[in-house]
Write an enzyme that holds these catalytic residues in place. Structure first.
Site, PDB file in Angstrom:
ATOM      1  CE  LYS A  12      -2.116  -1.256   3.758  1.00  0.00           C
ATOM      2  NZ  LYS A  12      -1.669  -2.651   3.862  1.00  0.00           N
ATOM      3  CB  THR A  13       3.604   2.427   2.193  1.00  0.00           C
ATOM      4  OG1 THR A  13       2.846   2.306   3.394  1.00  0.00           O
ATOM      5  CG2 THR A  13       4.487   3.657   2.283  1.00  0.00           C
ATOM      6  CD  GLU A  69      -0.200   3.162   3.406  1.00  0.00           C
ATOM      7  OE1 GLU A  69       0.118   2.177   4.111  1.00  0.00           O
ATOM      8  OE2 GLU A  69       0.546   4.135   3.213  1.00  0.00           O
TER       9      GLU A  69
END
Length: 500
Positions: free
Chosen positions: A139-140, A183
């Site tokens: 995600k990051t 995110e």
């Protein structure tokens, strides 16, 4: 090959759109809370905040006009009411500043709305089109790639991601454009607070079982997240991952049955599974720390896009595909999006290049799930080339160590040498019979055995460095404080006595 998404929202940069009034943040120094505070402040909200420690990000917010306190005290709420800015209207609290915190309890006692950090982030999105990146892993990096891509392509997005983006200098800022890139964290179910127009789903696997209890519950929360997309929204899903592929099939079936489900677009490396964007080639390219790769993608209509990524590994080539496909559906020019991706130089603790000494390169990665560990080791292998890869791994959480010990050991066994540190407990109490030896005793590598060095990181570093030779790569890995060992390793390598 571009088409605009179907609806949007305008924004006025100097007008507070949240309707929250004056907002006071608890846990202001945390990366997530400070990012929300910065965005709200830049968009016109009057903010203040407290943290137990005095951190540089708090001084930045103070310099921009925020009132900042160090150390929690219920009296701070009274002081804010007396400072000329008016009383606090809303409190936004981090996960570690909940009931029992004196300011939290005082706010509840006064009947003030107290929002979780994720609810604060959702409020910061007000009036903007949202691109949310979800998934068990990646995600990051993927949301950071999107922030860089949209920025360099001229979309000037607002973004809030989990780590500072190299080249952008921050993890969160308010842009003047119409898109908000975020995110969406599934660890505690709070991703359901967001209302995206486009959602990226990188993968779906069992994790955070201390919260969910079962893999089925993890799968369900991602389906619930997809349900939040409008019928004219888009789900961008990775067809290489079985969990994300199943979620995409579920969304397609719901749409075909007449439900208000989003359109689905898929990407991946297997052309029999990915319908919209396929990774057809990846070759090493020597960039910072030797980490780059030249990648080529083929679109549904047969046209191709080629670019050079500064980050290694199949997982990052797929993350980049997700961003290209999401940017396409957001209406960005495909060529401009590709150029934007080429500007991405990584994020903190995501295969981050820490330096080189004695001909040995050192990297650091946040990986704390077996799939993430495997991906980071594969990236390390690609960077090491014909040389060896050495790993210093710190398990994160006793529950995760208990649930995934065998998976960790299998992933770590792909390195040449491994040392396993004690479990980083974070928020958990020890579990009888659960420690790092559950992993270490199962690891099998070509170099002298993977060992657990109890409570002594310095001994672990010395043990790891014994067989290291010039040209090798060292990777520190885990979501705890193992990151500090990168500097210790570089210092040890650079020492005049006994190092390669």
């Amino acid at each position: 090959m571009n088409h605009p998404a179907t609806h949007g929202a305008s924004r006025t940069p100097d007008q507070d759109p949240t309707g929250l009034g004056r907002v006071h943040f608890l846990g202001l120094g945390g990366v997530g809370v400070s990012g929300i505070a910065r965005i709200m402040q830049q968009r016109g909200t009057r903010i203040s905040g407290t943290d137990a420690k005095d951190l540089p990000v708090m001084r930045d917010l103070e310099a921009a006009g925020a009132t900042v306190f160090v150390g929690y005290d219920a009296a701070h709420l009274d002081r804010l009411a007396e400072d000329g800015g008016g009383a606090v209207d809303t409190v936004i609290a981090s996960s570690i500043a909940g009931p029992g915190n004196p300011e939290y309890d005082a706010a509840v006692g006064r009947g003030l709305p107290v929002l979780h950090r994720s609810e604060g982030l959702a409020a910061a999105m007000t009036g903007l089109r949202v691109l949310a990146v979800a998934g068990t892993h990646g995600k990051t990096t993927t949301s950071s790639m999107a922030a860089m891509t949209f920025t360099r392509a001229g979309a000037d997005p607002t973004f809030a991601v989990g780590a500072a983006v190299a080249g952008l200098g921050t993890n969160a800022t308010a842009g003047a454009g119409e898109w908000f890139i975020a995110e969406a964290d599934e660890s505690d179910g709070t991703l359901l607070n967001y209302r995206p127009e486009i959602a990226v789903l990188t993968n779906v696997e069992a994790d955070h079982l201390d919260f969910y209890g079962s893999e089925d519950a993890v799968i369900q929360v991602f389906r619930d997240f997809i349900d939040l997309l409008p019928a004219d929204g888009v789900l961008v899903a990775c067809a290489d991952d079985a969990g994300a592929r199943d979620a995409a099939d579920w969304a397609r079936a719901a749409r075909a049955a007449g439900a208000s489900a989003p359109r689905v677009a898929t990407y991946g490396s297997d052309p029999t599974r990915a319908d919209d964007l396929v990774l057809v080639d990846s070759t090493p390219a020597g960039l910072d720390g030797g980490t780059g790769q030249r990648v080529t993608y083929r679109w549904r209509d047969g046209t191709t896009t080629a670019l050079t990524l500064a980050v290694p590994g199949l997982h990052n080539a797929l993350n980049a595909a997700a961003v290209l496909l999401a940017a396409h559906h957001a209406g960005l020019d495909d060529a401009a999006a590709a150029r934007g991706l080429e500007g991405f130089r990584g994020t903190a603790r995501r295969f981050e290049y820490r330096g080189q000494a004695a001909g040995v390169r050192v990297f650091d990665d946040y990986a704390h799930h077996p799939t993430e560990v495997a991906a980071a080791i594969a990236a390390g292998r690609s960077v090491a080339g014909g040389h060896r890869l050495h790993v210093l791994f710190q398990p994160h959480l006793f529950t995760r160590t208990r649930d995934f010990a065998e998976g960790f050991a299998d992933a770590l066994s792909a390195a040449d040498g491994v040392r396993v540190l004690p479990v980083y407990a974070a928020r958990e109490e020890p579990i009888p019979g659960v420690d790092s030896s559950l992993i270490a005793r199962r690891v099998r590598t070509p170099l002298p055995g993977s060992t657990l060095v109890p409570q002594d990181a310095a001994a672990a570093v010395e043990s790891l460095l014994g067989p290291v030779r010039p040209g090798d790569v060292i990777l520190t890995m885990g979501a705890g404080d193992v990151t500090v060992q990168g500097g210790a390793i570089l210092d040890a390598l650079a020492a005049p006595a006994g190092r390669p």
